[in-house]
Scaffold this active site. Structure first.
Site, PDB file in Angstrom:
ATOM      1  N   GLU A 229      -1.745  -1.263  -5.093  1.00  0.00           N
ATOM      2  CA  GLU A 229      -3.031  -0.642  -5.423  1.00  0.00           C
ATOM      3  C   GLU A 229      -2.883   0.276  -6.630  1.00  0.00           C
ATOM      4  O   GLU A 229      -1.899   1.007  -6.755  1.00  0.00           O
ATOM      5  CB  GLU A 229      -3.550   0.159  -4.233  1.00  0.00           C
ATOM      6  CG  GLU A 229      -4.941   0.741  -4.448  1.00  0.00           C
ATOM      7  CD  GLU A 229      -5.489   1.420  -3.208  1.00  0.00           C
ATOM      8  OE1 GLU A 229      -5.900   0.707  -2.278  1.00  0.00           O
ATOM      9  OE2 GLU A 229      -5.483   2.661  -3.175  1.00  0.00           O
TER      10      GLU A 229
ATOM     11  N   ASP B  62      -2.340   0.845   6.953  1.00  0.00           N
ATOM     12  CA  ASP B  62      -1.496   0.600   5.783  1.00  0.00           C
ATOM     13  C   ASP B  62      -1.112  -0.881   5.682  1.00  0.00           C
ATOM     14  O   ASP B  62      -1.004  -1.426   4.584  1.00  0.00           O
ATOM     15  CB  ASP B  62      -0.221   1.452   5.862  1.00  0.00           C
ATOM     16  CG  ASP B  62      -0.517   2.908   6.125  1.00  0.00           C
ATOM     17  OD1 ASP B  62      -0.737   3.650   5.166  1.00  0.00           O
ATOM     18  OD2 ASP B  62      -0.544   3.290   7.305  1.00  0.00           O
TER      19      ASP B  62
ATOM     20  N   ASP C 194       0.873  -1.172   0.000  1.00  0.00           N
ATOM     21  CA  ASP C 194       0.000   0.000   0.000  1.00  0.00           C
ATOM     22  C   ASP C 194       0.913   1.226   0.000  1.00  0.00           C
ATOM     23  O   ASP C 194       1.402   1.634   1.053  1.00  0.00           O
ATOM     24  CB  ASP C 194      -0.900  -0.016   1.238  1.00  0.00           C
ATOM     25  CG  ASP C 194      -1.859   1.160   1.265  1.00  0.00           C
ATOM     26  OD1 ASP C 194      -2.290   1.616   0.192  1.00  0.00           O
ATOM     27  OD2 ASP C 194      -2.177   1.645   2.378  1.00  0.00           O
TER      28      ASP C 194
END
Length: 198
Positions: free
Chosen positions: A67, A141, A7
């Site tokens: 992502e 996270d 992330d």
């Protein structure tokens, strides 16, 4: 197969590593990378790149899942900053010959919870279910990174398989879940990390 979920962020980058064997997923390691906030942009990016290389060397993933880049119209600079972080993370994957994949946040939320607009708490809860954790990963996270790895691992599975509950006797979040920084100290096994608890 070992999968590294990431992330990305310039202040805090979460990561999570899982081993996958069919429908079974096992947590290997997770933590955060925190470049020194007082450094210049290029200094922070250099630290993030070095720390990500260290994570890859220490965990030896077959694939990295990040992502997809996105931002709201109200905050266009977020995408620019995120792009810097994603760039050095992708570079670390390329230099290490690790496959680089992307998933949208909507895809991850829908796959884990059945709702593409699910809240972070719902995603975190499903990460705990899939990995058999009694203590949720912190900060967000880390759970977001683990969610990426889990969904990529189970991308060919049915929704029922994704929602399958793990045995209740699985271990709590391991103590080696820790924060890595851009100015690390040396720890066992050759991995660079500060002995911070998350």
């Amino acid at each position: 197969m070992r999968i590294l979920g990431v992330d990305p962020g310039l202040r805090t980058t979460g990561y999570g590593v899982v081993d996958v064997d069919g429908a079974t997923c096992r947590l290997i390691e997770g933590g955060v990378l925190r470049p020194t906030a007082s450094l210049s942009l290029e200094g922070r990016l250099a630290q993030l790149h070095a720390a990500m290389l260290d994570v890859i060397r220490a965990t030896q993933p077959a694939c990295m899942v990040v992502e997809e880049l996105w931002s709201t119209p109200k905050h266009p600079l977020t995408a620019v900053v995120m792009g810097h972080a994603r760039g050095v993370i992708a570079l670390a994957a390329g230099q290490s010959n690790v496959a680089f994949e992307e998933l949208s946040h909507v895809t991850v939320k829908r796959a884990l919870t059945g709702n593409g607009a699910a809240r972070k708490e719902q995603v975190k809860a499903m990460v705990c279910v899939r990995l058999g954790l009694t203590v949720p990963p912190e900060p967000d996270d880390v759970s977001d990174a683990l969610a990426l790895a889990l969904v990529f691992a189970l991308r060919g599975s049915t929704p029922e398989l994704v929602m399958e509950r793990a045995p209740s006797n699985r271990p709590q979040l391991p103590e080696f879940l820790r924060a890595r920084t851009g100015s690390p100290t040396r720890s066992a096994g050759g991995a660079q990390a500060r002995p911070e608890r998350l």
